[in-house]
Design an enzyme around this catalytic site. Structure first.
Site, PDB file in Angstrom:
ATOM      1  N   ALA A  12      -4.064   7.425  -5.137  1.00 19.85           N
ATOM      2  CA  ALA A  12      -2.677   6.980  -5.245  1.00 19.85           C
ATOM      3  C   ALA A  12      -2.724   5.477  -5.513  1.00 19.85           C
ATOM      4  CB  ALA A  12      -1.921   7.286  -3.968  1.00 19.85           C
ATOM      5  N   GLY A  50       0.839  -1.202   0.000  1.00 24.27           N
ATOM      6  CA  GLY A  50       0.000   0.000   0.000  1.00 24.27           C
ATOM      7  C   GLY A  50       0.863   1.236   0.000  1.00 24.27           C
ATOM      8  N   ASN A  51       0.279   2.371   0.318  1.00 22.58           N
ATOM      9  CA  ASN A  51       1.072   3.603   0.427  1.00 22.58           C
ATOM     10  C   ASN A  51       0.432   4.516   1.458  1.00 22.58           C
ATOM     11  OD1 ASN A  51      -0.872   5.448  -0.980  1.00 22.58           O
ATOM     12  ND2 ASN A  51      -0.481   3.997  -2.637  1.00 22.58           N
ATOM     13  N   HIS A  52       1.062   5.688   1.681  1.00 28.20           N
ATOM     14  CA  HIS A  52       0.645   6.555   2.796  1.00 28.20           C
ATOM     15  C   HIS A  52      -0.532   7.477   2.482  1.00 28.20           C
ATOM     16  CE1 HIS A  52       3.801   5.350   5.431  1.00 28.20           C
ATOM     17  NE2 HIS A  52       4.750   5.660   4.568  1.00 28.20           N
TER      18      HIS A  52
END
Ligand code: C5P
Length: 399
Positions: free
Chosen positions: A277, A209-211
């Site tokens: 994102a 995943g990402n932030h």
């Protein structure tokens, strides 16, 4: 704010004395104000003051002991365009969070279908307490708007976070919410917004995943909804739970899931704002069971995810399409290349090099490039304000 109906809930904190000023702001702006006072609040400000300033009787209990008249909390809640609870003590906050309806205010809150704004006010240790934080989080998740407490002198003599937001700022927050509501310059427009990260499963318990918090896209979706657009928000995993009558939020987890919602809906939309994102890659295989630790290193083969925005650009017909670019180097040329390649009408660039911009936080600093090679730079602002700038830009493109 002519004809806007403000239902103001006052609870028993010292900041209640400032509510007289808040009521004056509302009345001066042309709004109608009705107030509900909790039993404890009358020790801090007199119902006579509140009734006089609001030009309406004050509601204090389920029924009036003198007249025997019943205060209909459902009717009160339905009357309001917005419910503002200020100051909101730790006690009332806790009651709202669990739905304890032992006074007229919390009962009315449970009947309210309108947006609710909550302005907490308490001493700094109480504000920092994990219980208070948890309750605020719960209320936010439930779709309420929190007007965060400010730092400064407190009645206890201590100094720190816990002061109620100043009446002028509370007024401005409500005004911009309600006034934006009435400028319906996106009425009859259908808009799809993607937001948040995507999670790509490795096995049943792990993911890539990402932030991304989803905040930027959620603010854009809400701003469009307030301005009359019919909005589909395709939201990746996020703590946010935006609510508006014009907004349909579809929660997804992976890029594939996001893609299938976009594919299903894009044809019928006038505008697309793709701020998610999206993970560019996903594991080739998702393990059915949790991958066991061993002494050897582990290699996970990644394959490309669909580029959702690219697909929308390739399948665009008389529609406005806006993408986002989050860059760490060669920002401008990368953003412009993206605009070309993905057949966009505009691209919103936020650079991770700018303090306060990008993932997670409450602020952002953007530059918008359009397909005629024009660009506009914006100042660092709250994401709510940035969303307004982006929507105003969309308005110019649409007209
Ligand atoms: O090419 P890049 O990923 O940098 O482009 C970012 C833009 O493309 C964003 O608007 C993002 O939402 C969108 N995007 C997408 N699907 C992907 C990757 C990015 O829609 N798989």
């Amino acid at each position: 704010m002519q004809n806007k109906r403000i239902l103001l809930g006052i609870t028993g904190g010292i900041a209640a004395y400032k509510i007289a000023t808040l009521i004056r702001y509302f009345i001066k702006s042309g709004a109608e104000v009705k107030c509900i006072m909790t039993p404890a609040s009358v020790d801090f400000i007199s119902p006579l003051t509140i009734a006089t300033l609001s030009k309406n009787p004050v509601y204090q209990s389920f029924w009036d002991a003198k007249t025997g008249e019943w205060s209909n909390h459902v009717a009160l809640a339905l009357w309001a365009d917005v419910l503002v609870i200020a100051p909101c003590t730790a006690n009332s906050l806790a009651k709202l969070a669990i739905g304890l309806s032992d006074n007229l205010l919390v009962t009315t809150y449970l009947s309210a279908k309108c947006p609710v704004f909550i302005a907490p006010a308490m001493d700094l240790d109480m504000y920092q307490h994990s219980t208070t934080k948890r309750n605020l989080q719960t209320l936010k998740k439930d779709g309420n708007f929190i007007l965060p407490a400010q730092s400064g002198e407190l009645a206890s003599g201590l100094s720190g976070e816990g002061r109620m937001m100043e009446p002028e700022d509370i007024f401005k927050a409500i005004e911009s919410f309600l006034v934006a509501d009435s400028a319906l310059d996106f009425a009859n427009k259908k808009v799809i917004v993607t937001a948040g990260p995507t999670y790509e499963l490795i096995d049943p318990v792990r993911f890539i995943g990402n932030h991304s918090s989803g905040k930027m896209g959620v603010e854009i979706a809400l701003e469009l909804a307030r301005r009359g657009a019919d909005v589909i928000l395709v939201l990746g995993p996020s703590n946010l739970n935006p609510k508006h009558a014009n907004l349909k939020c579809v929660s997804v987890q992976s890029a594939e899931e996001m893609f299938s919602v976009v594919k299903k809906n894009w044809k019928s939309q006038n505008i697309g704002v793709f701020s998610a994102a999206v993970a560019d890659y996903k594991p080739k295989k998702v393990a059915n069971e949790k991958i066991k630790k061993s002494d050897a290193n582990l290699t996970i083969e990644l394959i490309k995810n669909p580029d959702i925005l690219l697909w929308a650009g390739e399948n665009k017909k008389n529609q406005i399409l806006v993408g986002f670019a989050l860059e760490t180097e060669n920002e401008e040329s990368n953003a412009k290349a993206k605009l070309q390649k993905k057949n966009l009408d505009a691209v919103v660039l936020n650079s991770l090099k700018n303090d306060g911009a990008g993932f997670g936080g409450d602020t952002n600093k953007i530059t918008i490039f359009d397909k005629d090679n024009k660009s506009i730079d914006f100042q660092l602002k709250s994401k709510t304000e940035v969303a307004k700038d982006i929507v105003n830009f969309l308005l110019k493109m649409k007209n």
